[in-house]
Enzyme design. Structure first.
Site, PDB file in Angstrom:
ATOM      1  N   TRP A 361      -2.970   8.565   5.929  1.00  0.00           N
ATOM      2  CA  TRP A 361      -4.217   9.327   5.756  1.00  0.00           C
ATOM      3  C   TRP A 361      -5.407   8.627   6.397  1.00  0.00           C
ATOM      4  CZ3 TRP A 361      -8.145   8.310   1.597  1.00  0.00           C
ATOM      5  CH2 TRP A 361      -8.083   6.989   1.140  1.00  0.00           C
ATOM      6  N   ASP A 362      -5.223   7.361   6.784  1.00  0.00           N
ATOM      7  CA  ASP A 362      -6.286   6.608   7.460  1.00  0.00           C
ATOM      8  C   ASP A 362      -6.870   7.438   8.604  1.00  0.00           C
ATOM      9  OD1 ASP A 362      -4.317   4.973   6.193  1.00  0.00           O
ATOM     10  OD2 ASP A 362      -5.044   3.201   7.245  1.00  0.00           O
ATOM     11  N   GLU A 488      -4.012   2.529  -4.954  1.00  0.00           N
ATOM     12  CA  GLU A 488      -2.572   2.343  -5.150  1.00  0.00           C
ATOM     13  C   GLU A 488      -2.236   1.421  -6.312  1.00  0.00           C
ATOM     14  OE1 GLU A 488      -1.020   1.318  -1.298  1.00  0.00           O
ATOM     15  OE2 GLU A 488      -1.177   3.389  -0.607  1.00  0.00           O
ATOM     16  N   LYS A 592      -7.410  -1.179  -6.508  1.00  0.00           N
ATOM     17  CA  LYS A 592      -7.149  -1.788  -5.198  1.00  0.00           C
ATOM     18  C   LYS A 592      -8.239  -1.400  -4.205  1.00  0.00           C
ATOM     19  CE  LYS A 592      -3.577  -1.910  -1.579  1.00  0.00           C
ATOM     20  NZ  LYS A 592      -2.446  -1.184  -1.000  1.00  0.00           N
ATOM     21  N   GLN A 593      -8.594  -0.101  -4.204  1.00  0.00           N
ATOM     22  CA  GLN A 593      -9.517   0.395  -3.180  1.00  0.00           C
ATOM     23  C   GLN A 593     -10.273   1.599  -3.705  1.00  0.00           C
ATOM     24  OE1 GLN A 593      -5.585   1.464  -1.302  1.00  0.00           O
ATOM     25  NE2 GLN A 593      -6.965   2.631   0.004  1.00  0.00           N
TER      26      GLN A 593
HETATM   27  C1  BGC Z   1      -3.659   1.260   1.671  1.00  0.00           C
HETATM   28  C2  BGC Z   1      -3.482   2.707   2.072  1.00  0.00           C
HETATM   29  C3  BGC Z   1      -3.449   2.795   3.584  1.00  0.00           C
HETATM   30  C4  BGC Z   1      -2.379   1.885   4.158  1.00  0.00           C
HETATM   31  C5  BGC Z   1      -2.396   1.872   5.682  1.00  0.00           C
HETATM   32  C6  BGC Z   1      -2.545   0.439   2.284  1.00  0.00           C
HETATM   33  O1  BGC Z   1      -2.730  -0.906   1.949  1.00  0.00           O
HETATM   34  O2  BGC Z   1      -3.646   1.114   0.276  1.00  0.00           O
HETATM   35  O3  BGC Z   1      -4.551   3.470   1.567  1.00  0.00           O
HETATM   36  O4  BGC Z   1      -3.211   4.101   3.983  1.00  0.00           O
HETATM   37  O5  BGC Z   1      -2.608   0.581   3.691  1.00  0.00           O
HETATM   38  O6  BGC Z   1      -3.598   1.383   6.167  1.00  0.00           O
END
Ligand code: BGC
Length: 795
Positions: A361-362, A488, A592-593
């Site tokens: 999804w980035d 996550e 996490k984010q």
């Molecule tokens: C992140 C995801 C991201 C992926 C690729 C993961 O560490 O939690 O949100 O899509 O990395 O960048």
């Protein structure tokens, strides 16, 4: 880690003035060149030493087994891994009897420069052989933006103070040995020699290798041709055996004399085209490159980039390090997507093997929002690729017992490749993210044909997914249960606010698009009853709210989970996912984010100002930023709620993610989302730009150290320039028709900008944002310190 300020601060370059073998792999990512089709890591010309050799073609992958200790229904069986394809970069040099290798003899000087305006990687060095002979080498490399199948290297060698016998060996090498990527022997076996050579062709100065992967059945052609300028007696020959082809040049140079070689490379691949077709394709591309010649390729490259920067440049006064970093980021986002053309834009672009070369999804939530306003046609093409994978996404939805389409969490070709459900398919929000990218692109460009032919079907199929994934409870409220949001560390939960709000917008956007394209919608089987169900689900979408705390739990019940013991978590235990079991992360308040905070960016229209301020403070205390995708979003909302200095700190973290190797994994490839995030932090953060419901709005406000910020946005073919100073902002329109007008909102006030007249508006005073938000112990972002002394631009 790359030490702070490993690269001097220059506005248009990244310059490395000393070769540090400790950080060779990181520098290979930083100095990677690409155009979205071809990607070349910044490996040294002579091939060795290297961190990770890397040459990639977008979507050229091999299949590999996905090992499960305990398999379950619906688990993907096969993974896809980007292949390090035939390497055309190697140019080996023999000086008298000595192979040039920076680890031997004496490297008197060594400089590399990535030039964002020229689109080249330049390398200059002087080397003394172990026997004391001195040679100068100057090489310049480019991957063409104008000829997507072409890369080129100009390589020049000069004898310094005595005659030298030189041998230059220019190569194409398939199946290079790679550092081990996986501990699983089955995986390693597949990727050790992924290419089977099908044909070798060569003449005096050219060679071509055609190869095929064993499992994915993809065919690849790589060709090289040389133009050589040296002493009258210069021998040239070419040969090819096994996995390689080599052109050898032999001559003697007198002191001050030079040998110059231009190496042209072309690449092509296909899953369907025959060997003769690929053979012709790559030799045709080589002929086109030869026709342009080195000078022509450089000129086209610069013209392409002049145009790009004219539309996309962001100027930051007061923080030169961020200025450099945001251009570096934009340059790499461009390199990742410019010529992807119906192929995905991966999380690492084409800069390294990280995440197996997968797209997540980035792309839709970080890279495409930037490209929508700077290079919209790249967005149309990236979304056309998603559209081309719809059948696979429909199959996946069916397999999961759902309607519509379930796009993969991570993939190269379109099949789900995530072997871990909670941080894989369960992150259903990717479907709304893709839909939102469609909506944003159409709103920003007015590209009706795209909406009818491509966008509509994506919107419809994702709306169908939401309608079947969610349900109305007995009170009529609509819930989406058992999903994972962006964070996550909180997985498989009910009513993730981000997911629900994005799904809500997806459902409405689909119903609206159906109204605009009734005939096409009818052919997709949509009727009034279905759109009414979508609108009904959207209207009834449940959003959890904690009345007692006055904040939104990011998922139902989140605010009553146990708190994470931050003071008891040592710094070396980050990232937490490598040191704590997921079950523990999932049941505690540790993030996490950005998740709820991300919802407040993209669905800011669904929150009040007070809610935003309270939510931001609440989630700041619990967000550890173990993902590089977080800092930019925290910058955007910190700026919105008035914590401008904190926003500046987060901007610095996003922008310097790779130049400072902040997550200690730049060696595997760049963090394209974070690099795009630097633009978002500036434009959506300090520019306050939002595009809810297809309306442009701004609420600019600068932090203390940035005294001016200028950026441009493409809006319906016009270029809107926004020039922000500390107390006022000027909006102006360029390249529009005489009568062009753009309506926007400035701090809530309606403004119309025309080509004839710029509009300057005051920036309202900032009300006190309240107390400084706190972060978990040891997780505050690095403060933006006073500016480092600026290195004069040496261009
Ligand atoms: C992140 C995801 C991201 C992926 C690729 C993961 O560490 O939690 O949100 O899509 O990395 O960048």
């Amino acid at each position: 880690m790359i030490r702070e300020r490993a690269y001097p601060v220059e506005p248009w370059h990244v310059r490395e003035t000393r070769l540090d073998l400790e950080v060779l792999a990181q520098a290979e990512s930083v100095f990677a060149l690409g155009n979205g089709h071809i990607g070349l890591r910044g490996n040294l010309d002579e091939g060795e030493p290297h961190g990770i050799p890397g040459t990639y073609l977008n979507s050229f992958y091999e299949l590999r087994p996905l090992p499960y200790a305990e398999a379950g229904y619906g688990f993907p069986e096969s993974g896809q891994t980007v292949v390090n394809v035939t390497n055309g970069k190697p140019i080996r040099l023999l000086v008298d009897d000595e192979p040039f290798d920076v680890r031997y003899g004496e490297l008197v000087s060594h400089t590399r420069v990535l030039d964002f305006r020229a689109g080249t990687l330049d390398r200059q060095l002087e080397w003394k052989t172990p026997a004391g002979r001195r040679v100068r080498v100057h090489s310049t490399r480019l991957v063409s933006f104008t000829q997507r199948a072409v890369a080129a290297i100009r390589y020049e060698v000069e004898a310094v103070d005595e005659p030298l016998r030189l041998i230059v060996q220019s190569e194409l090498v398939a199946n290079e040995a790679l550092p081990a990527q996986s501990k699983d022997p089955r995986v390693a076996a597949v990727l050790t020699k992924p290419l089977e050579i099908e044909e070798r062709l060569f003449d005096d100065t050219r060679a071509q290798l055609i190869a095929r992967t064993k499992r994915s059945g993809l065919r690849l052609g790589a060709a090289m041709g040389h133009e050589i300028d040296g002493p009258a007696k210069t021998d040239v020959s070419t040969e090819s055996h096994g996995d390689w082809a080599r052109t050898t040049i032999a001559c003697v140079l007198q002191p001050g004399e030079k040998l110059t070689m231009v190496k042209l490379l072309s690449y092509g691949w296909s899953s369907r085209r025959s060997l003769p077709a690929i053979r012709d394709q790559v030799s045709g591309a080589l002929a086109a490159a030869k026709f342009s010649g080195w000078e022509g390729l450089c000129r086209e490259q610069r013209e392409y980039l002049d145009k790009f920067w004219d539309a996309a440049d962001v100027r930051v006064e007061g923080d030169q390090e961020v200025q450099q970093a945001v251009r570096f980021g934009l340059f790499h986002v461009l390199q990742a997507g410019a010529r992807a053309e119906l192929r995905p834009i991966a999380a690492k672009g084409l800069t390294g093997p990280g995440y197996d070369g997968h797209v997540f999804w980035d792309t839709e939530m970080f890279a495409l929002p930037v490209l929508t306003y700077t290079l919209p046609k790249a967005v149309a093409s990236a979304l056309r690729w998603r559209h081309a994978t719809l059948d696979l996404a429909r199959d996946r939805a069916q397999q999961l017992g759902l309607r519509g389409a379930a796009f993969p969490w991570r993939t190269i070709r379109g099949q789900e490749c995530s072997a871990y459900w909670p941080a894989g398919t369960a992150a259903f929000h990717i479907n709304a993210d893709i839909a939102d990218a469609v909506r944003r692109y159409v709103a920003a460009t007015g590209d009706d044909d795209f909406e009818r032919d491509i966008g509509l079907e994506i919107l419809v199929e994702t709306a169908r997914l939401w309608r079947s994934l969610g349900h109305h409870d007995r009170h009529g409220r609509f819930h989406i249960d058992g999903v994972t949001g962006p964070d996550e560390y909180t997985a498989i939960k009910d009513d993730n606010v981000y997911t629900n709000l994005m799904a809500q917008r997806n459902l409405i956007a689909a119903a609206d698009a159906v109204n605009r394209h009734t005939e096409r919608a009818w052919r997709l089987g949509v009727d009034d009853e279905e759109t009414a169900a979508w609108r009904g689900a959207a209207a009834a979408m449940h959003l959890p709210y904690d009345d007692e705390l006055g904040v939104h739990p990011q998922v139902e019940g989140f605010t009553r989970y146990q708190e994470w013991d931050f003071p008891g978590t040592p710094t070396e235990h980050y990232p937490l996912l490598l040191n704590y079991p997921y079950f523990d992360l999932y049941r505690k308040q540790v993030i996490k984010q950005a998740d709820l905070v991300l919802a407040m960016h993209w669905r800011g229209d669904a929150f009040t100002d007070e809610q935003k301020a309270r939510n931001f403070a609440y989630y700041e205390r619990r967000t550890v930023r173990d993902s590089s995708l977080s800092a930019c979003t925290q910058a955007v909302i910190a700026a919105e709620v008035g914590h401008l200095e904190l926003a500046h700190d987060y901007l610095g973290e996003a922008a310097l993610m790779d130049l400072h190797d902040i997550h200690d994994n730049t060696r595997e490839g760049l963090h394209i989302a974070a690099l795009a995030g630097a633009w978002l932090a500036l434009v959506a953060g300090f520019g306050g730009m939002r595009d809810h419901d297809g309306e442009l709005s701004f609420a600019p406000r600068l932090p203390g150290r940035i005294n001016r910020l200028e950026f441009s946005l493409m809006w319906h073919g016009h270029r809107l320039r926004v020039d922000v100073r500390s107390n006022e902002v000027t909006y102006s329109l360029r390249n529009g028709a005489e009568d062009a007008r753009v309506g926007l909102r400035h701090h809530g006030e309606d403004v119309v900008v025309t080509c004839a007249e710029d509009v300057t508006m005051p920036i309202p005073l900032l009300r006190s944002p309240g107390s400084q938000p706190r972060q978990p112990a040891g997780r505050a972002p690095v403060r933006r310190l006073p500016a480092p002394p600026e290195t004069p631009n040496q261009a």
